[in-house]
Design a protein around this motif. Structure first.
Motif, short mmCIF file in Angstrom:
data_model
loop_
_atom_site.label_atom_id
_atom_site.label_comp_id
_atom_site.label_asym_id
_atom_site.label_seq_id
_atom_site.Cartn_x
_atom_site.Cartn_y
_atom_site.Cartn_z
N GLU A 135 -57.01 -8.54 58.66
CA GLU A 135 -56.04 -7.86 57.84
C GLU A 135 -56.61 -6.57 57.24
N SER A 136 -55.69 -5.78 56.69
CA SER A 136 -56.08 -4.50 56.10
C SER A 136 -56.98 -4.69 54.88
N THR A 137 -57.77 -3.67 54.62
CA THR A 137 -58.56 -3.58 53.39
C THR A 137 -57.62 -3.20 52.25
N PRO B 129 -46.83 -4.62 38.09
CA PRO B 129 -46.43 -3.21 38.03
C PRO B 129 -46.90 -2.39 39.24
N LEU B 130 -47.81 -2.95 40.04
CA LEU B 130 -48.30 -2.23 41.21
C LEU B 130 -47.65 -2.77 42.48
N VAL B 131 -47.42 -1.86 43.43
CA VAL B 131 -46.93 -2.30 44.73
C VAL B 131 -47.99 -1.98 45.79
N VAL C 281 -45.69 -3.60 51.27
CA VAL C 281 -44.56 -2.80 51.75
C VAL C 281 -45.07 -1.83 52.81
N HIS C 282 -44.43 -1.87 53.99
CA HIS C 282 -44.87 -1.04 55.12
C HIS C 282 -43.89 0.11 55.34
N THR C 283 -44.44 1.30 55.54
CA THR C 283 -43.61 2.44 55.88
C THR C 283 -44.33 3.27 56.95
N GLU D 55 -51.75 -3.21 63.98
CA GLU D 55 -53.10 -3.16 64.54
C GLU D 55 -54.01 -4.22 63.92
N THR D 56 -53.59 -4.82 62.79
CA THR D 56 -54.45 -5.82 62.13
C THR D 56 -54.04 -7.23 62.57
N VAL D 57 -52.87 -7.67 62.10
CA VAL D 57 -52.32 -8.98 62.47
C VAL D 57 -50.81 -8.81 62.56
N ALA E 77 -55.31 -10.59 44.15
CA ALA E 77 -54.77 -10.62 45.51
C ALA E 77 -54.94 -12.04 46.02
N PRO E 78 -53.88 -12.82 46.05
CA PRO E 78 -54.04 -14.21 46.46
C PRO E 78 -54.59 -14.37 47.88
N GLY E 79 -54.61 -13.30 48.69
CA GLY E 79 -55.39 -13.34 49.92
C GLY E 79 -56.83 -13.66 49.58
N GLN E 80 -57.12 -13.49 48.28
CA GLN E 80 -58.44 -13.80 47.75
C GLN E 80 -58.59 -15.27 47.40
N PHE F 267 -45.74 -16.27 43.51
CA PHE F 267 -46.67 -15.45 42.73
C PHE F 267 -47.58 -14.61 43.62
N ASP F 268 -47.41 -14.73 44.95
CA ASP F 268 -48.27 -14.00 45.88
C ASP F 268 -47.50 -12.81 46.46
N PRO F 269 -47.74 -11.59 45.95
CA PRO F 269 -46.91 -10.44 46.30
C PRO F 269 -47.07 -9.97 47.74
O1 TXA Z 1 -53.09 -6.17 57.55
C1 TXA Z 1 -52.32 -6.57 56.69
O2 TXA Z 1 -52.42 -6.22 55.51
C2 TXA Z 1 -51.19 -7.50 57.14
C3 TXA Z 1 -50.25 -6.74 58.04
C4 TXA Z 1 -49.03 -7.55 58.44
O3 TXA Z 1 -49.88 -5.54 57.43
N1 TXA Z 1 -50.52 -8.06 56.01
C5 TXA Z 1 -51.09 -8.99 55.21
O4 TXA Z 1 -50.22 -9.48 54.24
O5 TXA Z 1 -52.21 -9.39 55.34
P1 TXA Z 1 -50.53 -10.79 53.39
O6 TXA Z 1 -49.29 -10.99 52.60
O7 TXA Z 1 -50.94 -11.88 54.28
O8 TXA Z 1 -51.67 -10.35 52.44
C6 TXA Z 1 -51.39 -9.36 51.48
C7 TXA Z 1 -52.29 -9.46 50.31
C8 TXA Z 1 -52.08 -10.73 49.53
O9 TXA Z 1 -53.33 -11.30 49.28
C9 TXA Z 1 -51.43 -10.24 48.26
O10 TXA Z 1 -51.77 -11.02 47.18
C10 TXA Z 1 -51.97 -8.84 48.13
O11 TXA Z 1 -51.99 -8.37 49.44
N2 TXA Z 1 -51.05 -8.02 47.35
C11 TXA Z 1 -49.82 -7.62 47.69
N3 TXA Z 1 -49.23 -6.92 46.69
C12 TXA Z 1 -50.12 -6.89 45.68
C13 TXA Z 1 -50.10 -6.34 44.37
N4 TXA Z 1 -49.04 -5.69 43.89
N5 TXA Z 1 -51.21 -6.49 43.61
C14 TXA Z 1 -52.27 -7.17 44.07
N6 TXA Z 1 -52.35 -7.73 45.30
C15 TXA Z 1 -51.30 -7.59 46.09
#
Ligand code: TXA
Ligand code: MG
Length: 319
Positions: A170-172, A106-108, A56-58, A24-26, A213-216, A51-53
């Motif tokens: 994307e998700s919050t 250590p966090l997922v 995990v979707h379920t 529903e996001t992207v 969160a490198p999305g940052q 380095f950009d984690p």
């Molecule tokens: O809406 C969404 O979240 C979409 C859809 C596909 O679910 N996914 C998404 O994934 O935006 P991505 O990889 O583009 O962005 C995920 C963000 C990244 O900025 C990443 O750094 C952060 O989540 N992230 C993932 N695991 C992390 C962790 N263990 N600790 C801190 N940040 C984490």
């Protein structure tokens, strides 16, 4: 190939291949989260730094405890109201989750997407899916199967077509370190909604050097055309300094004068933040494809989903 066949997607994923999936996001670039080879493929295809984690979707909150060792009360409360939905929880991981997925953290990050096809697919699998947004690293996230096909079509065997993503950003992302709820990425669930449920949350300020969160990352979601973010008054003034016919406009509610209508996109004529979010990434792509000298984007009010939208626009404008 683009199609709507969950079985085809399931077969590829079970073989360790990648499939783009609708949410529903992207759109996400999905692979078996418990299979290291599949996870490596995700980083390679997306050209994403290791380095950009990954998230995990379920398909159910019950399953989350298979991957995490502890769920704080506030997370449970949020999940009761917002899951499935556009919210990602950072929780302490169990060792079943490969370190590659979390970049050694250590966090997922865990999310249950609210999209019928994605949920049916996840239910049919006996493993969760790691999935970043299905765009090359640093570019605009895809909100249609065609967006994915344009950039990754020759790199993955299947794109599961679930139509245009309803939310569009994307998700919050929320974490609970030291029991302080903290937003790491503004996204599809507005902070106001979260605060109504659990009270005041902290906002993690951006750091471009060592992002949690490198999305940052400061520069992200970036079109190829030079991109400026301005408030409406400044934007209108700016039009007197540049050649309007070589300029593209991303406006909130109203067109601007002098610039050809074909070069303009209005996110929501009625001023709806959710409609604006739904159009945001598709319009950014359309304007990027015009080949103008620059794109001028209008800042939205900093409330509700306007905050997540402004965040994406700010990053698109960052050098
Ligand atoms: O809406 C969404 O979240 C979409 C859809 C596909 O679910 N996914 C998404 O994934 O935006 P991505 O990889 O583009 O962005 C995920 C963000 C990244 O900025 C990443 O750094 C952060 O989540 N992230 C993932 N695991 C992390 C962790 N263990 N600790 C801190 N940040 C984490
Ligand atoms: Mg992304």
């Amino acid at each position: 190939m683009i199609g709507q066949d969950i079985l085809v997607a399931k077969n590829y994923l079970e073989k360790g291949e990648l499939v783009a999936i609708p949410t529903e996001t992207v759109y996400g670039l999905a692979g078996n989260a418990l299979n290291e080879d599949a996870v490596i493929k995700i980083f390679t295809v997306k050209q994403r730094p290791s380095f950009d984690p990954l998230i995990v979707h379920t398909d159910s909150w019950e399953k989350v405890s298979q991957f995490v060792s502890y769920i704080p009360e506030q997370a449970t409360l949020l999940a009761q109201h917002l899951v499935p939905g556009a919210i990602t929880f950072l929780l302490p991981k169990k060792s079943i989750v490969p370190d590659l997925v979390t970049s050694g953290l250590p966090l997922v990050a865990v999310r249950i997407p609210a999209h019928r096809l994605a949920l049916e697919l996840l239910q049919s699998l006996d493993f969760p899916l790691a999935a970043p947004s299905a765009n090359p690293f640093g570019y605009i996230s895809p909100t249609t199967a065609q967006h994915v096909a344009q950039q990754l079509g020759d790199k993955i065997p299947y794109i599961l077509d679930g139509g245009a993503c309803q939310i569009g950003v994307e998700s919050t992302i929320i974490g609970f370190e030291d029991n302080v709820p903290t937003i790491y990425r503004k996204g599809g669930i507005a902070i106001e909604v979260i605060e109504n449920l659990i009270g005041k949350v902290q906002l993690q300020e951006h750091s471009s050097s060592n992002p949690k969160a490198p999305g940052q990352l400061k520069s992200h979601y970036a079109p190829h055309t030079p991109f400026e973010l301005l408030d409406r008054g400044t934007l209108l003034a700016r039009l007197h300094e540049i050649s309007p016919k070589d300029t593209a406009i991303l406006a909130f509610r109203d067109y601007v004068p002098a610039v050809p209508i074909a070069n303009q996109r209005v996110l929501s004529p009625k001023g709806s933040f959710s409609e604006a979010a739904h159009h945001l990434f598709a319009y950014m792509r359309e304007l990027d494809a015009l080949g103008c000298k620059c794109i001028l984007a209008e800042q939205l009010p900093d409330i509700d989903l306007g905050r997540a939208i402004n965040d994406r626009l700010r990053r698109a404008a960052a050098k």
